[in-house]
Design a protein around this motif. Structure first.
Motif, PDB file in Angstrom:
ATOM      1  N   VAL A  81      -2.140  -7.942  -1.031  1.00 25.63           N
ATOM      2  CA  VAL A  81      -0.919  -7.409  -0.454  1.00 25.63           C
ATOM      3  C   VAL A  81      -0.937  -5.976  -0.802  1.00 25.63           C
ATOM      4  N   GLU A  82      -1.674  -5.405  -1.683  1.00 26.36           N
ATOM      5  CA  GLU A  82      -1.750  -4.002  -2.092  1.00 26.36           C
ATOM      6  C   GLU A  82      -2.637  -3.301  -1.089  1.00 26.36           C
ATOM      7  N   ALA A 126       5.049  -2.664   6.788  1.00 23.90           N
ATOM      8  CA  ALA A 126       5.089  -2.935   8.083  1.00 23.90           C
ATOM      9  C   ALA A 126       4.121  -3.674   8.515  1.00 23.90           C
ATOM     10  N   GLU A 127       2.887  -3.608   7.908  1.00 19.29           N
ATOM     11  CA  GLU A 127       1.785  -4.629   8.282  1.00 19.29           C
ATOM     12  C   GLU A 127       2.205  -5.803   7.589  1.00 19.29           C
ATOM     13  N   LEU A 153       0.764  -1.160   0.176  1.00 19.76           N
ATOM     14  CA  LEU A 153      -0.005   0.114  -0.096  1.00 19.76           C
ATOM     15  C   LEU A 153       0.851   1.239  -0.050  1.00 19.76           C
ATOM     16  N   ASP A 154       2.029   1.128   0.681  1.00 23.59           N
ATOM     17  CA  ASP A 154       2.939   2.464   0.861  1.00 23.59           C
ATOM     18  C   ASP A 154       3.874   2.341  -0.230  1.00 23.59           C
ATOM     19  N   GLY A 155       3.936   1.631  -1.421  1.00 16.69           N
ATOM     20  CA  GLY A 155       4.889   1.699  -2.384  1.00 16.69           C
ATOM     21  C   GLY A 155       5.967   0.874  -2.248  1.00 16.69           C
ATOM     22  N   VAL A 156       6.234  -0.220  -1.739  1.00 20.26           N
ATOM     23  CA  VAL A 156       7.458  -0.952  -1.439  1.00 20.26           C
ATOM     24  C   VAL A 156       7.183  -2.232  -2.145  1.00 20.26           C
ATOM     25  N   CYS A 176       8.769 -10.374   3.326  1.00 21.57           N
ATOM     26  CA  CYS A 176      10.095  -9.425   3.297  1.00 21.57           C
ATOM     27  C   CYS A 176       9.679  -8.574   2.082  1.00 21.57           C
ATOM     28  N   SER A 177      10.631  -7.459   2.120  1.00 17.63           N
ATOM     29  CA  SER A 177      10.617  -6.610   0.968  1.00 17.63           C
ATOM     30  C   SER A 177      11.889  -7.113   0.175  1.00 17.63           C
TER      31      SER A 177
END
Length: 265
Positions: A81-82, A87-88, A59-62, A101-102
Motif C-alpha cells: 500500500v505504501e 490516486a493509484e 506513498l503520498d501520505g494519505v 478509499c481514503s
C-alpha cells in the motif's frame, strides 16, 4: 475524564447510548469487497451504526482504508500500500467496481456512522490524525492499534478521542483479572473506554464472567471479535459482553433485535 498513559483524555460519548453494539468488521463484505465504500454502505443499510476498519498510509501520505500492508490477498498484486499514491490505489480493481478509499472519504460519506479505526502502521499515525481532525470526527471515532506506541501516539494528538486497549495493555489486564490483582487491571486499562478481544488469548479464555465483571467494574466495555455465528453471538451477549465485532453485521443485528423483543433474553 480519565487520562491514559499517552496523556490523552478518554471520551465515553462514543459508547452512548448503551449497547449491545454491533461493529461491522471491515463493513459488510457479503456482496462487496472488504473495507470499501460499498461494504460500508451495505453495513449501514443493514442497520449498523459502527464500522470497524483499518488504515495504512499511501506513498503520498494519505490514510488509506486497508487491512493488509500489501495488495496480494485483496488484488493479487505484489505491491505494498505504501508504494502507491492514493490516486493509484483508487484505480486498483478490488471487485464490484470498488477501489481503495481514503479514511477522509469514508468519514465524510457516512457522517452519522461511528468508526472503530485500527492504525496498522507507524506511517499511518499522522495521516489518520489529520483525517479525523479535518472531518471534525473526533467524537465519533475510536482509535486503537495492536501496537501501544501507535495507539498512544494517535490518541495523544486527538484530545478526548475514545480508545481501546492495545495488545500489550490487554494482556496485562487479562493476567491481572485472572489472578485477581485489581490494581494491575486498573493500571493496564487506565483512560480507555473498551477492550476489544478474541475469545481466547495466551491459552486463557477471555470471555468469562469474572473477567467481564472486572472490566465492567472499571467502567469499560468488552467487545469480542470476530464472531460470525448467531449462536456464539447469543452466548456472548448472555455472558454480558457489550459488543460483537463481526463479518456478518446483518446476522448480528438480527440477534440483537430479537433479544430486545418482549419475553426474549
Amino acid at each position: 475524564m480519565a487520562k491514559d498513559q499517552s496523556g490523552a483524555s478518554a471520551n465515553s460519548s462514543y459508547l452512548s447510548p448503551a449497547g449491545p453494539r454491533v461493529l461491522a468488521h471491515r463493513g459488510l463484505a457479503v456482496e462487496a469487497p472488504e473495507n470499501t465504500m460499498l461494504a460500508f454502505a451495505k453495513a449501514i443499510a443493514a442497520g449498523a451504526h459502527y464500522i470497524e476498519t483499518d488504515v495504512h498510509a499511501s506513498l503520498d501520505g494519505v490514510a488509506v482504508v486497508a487491512h493488509d500492508p500489501s495488495l496480494v490477498r485483496v488484488a493479487g498484486r505484489d505491491l505494498k500500500v505504501e508504494q502507491l499514491t492514493m490516486a493509484e490505489l483508487r484505480r486498483i480493481d478490488l471487485g464490484n467496481g470498488q477501489g481503495f478509499c481514503s479514511l477522509p472519504e469514508a468519514l465524510d460519506a457516512f457522517p452519522e456512522t461511528r468508526f472503530n479505526i485500527d492504525v496498522k502502521s507507524r506511517g499511518a499515525v499522522s495521516p489518520t490524525v489529520r483525517a479525523i481532525q479535518d472531518i471534525w470526527a473526533t467524537d465519533r471515532v475510536l482509535v486503537t492499534s495492536f501496537d501501544e506506541k501507535r495507539r498512544a501516539a494517535t490518541a495523544l494528538e486527538l484530545p478526548g478521542v475514545a480508545s481501546s486497549a492495545s495488545a500489550g495493555r490487554f494482556l496485562l489486564a487479562l493476567l491481572g483479572a485472572k489472578t485477581g490483582i485489581s490494581p494491575a487491571v486498573r493500571r493496564a486499562l487506565n483512560g480507555l473506554v473498551a477492550i476489544q478481544v478474541p475469545e481466547k488469548a495466551l491459552g486463557l479464555r477471555v470471555t468469562t464472567q469474572r473477567v467481564i465483571h472486572r472490566v465492567h467494574d472499571l467502567g469499560l466495555e468488552m467487545h469480542v471479535w470476530t464472531i460470525n455465528e448467531p449462536q456464539r453471538m447469543r452466548h456472548l451477549l448472555d455472558l454480558g459482553v457489550d459488543g460483537i465485532v463481526t463479518d456478518r453485521a446483518d446476522l448480528a443485528l438480527e440477534v440483537v433485535a430479537s433479544r430486545a423483543q418482549p419475553g426474549c433474553a
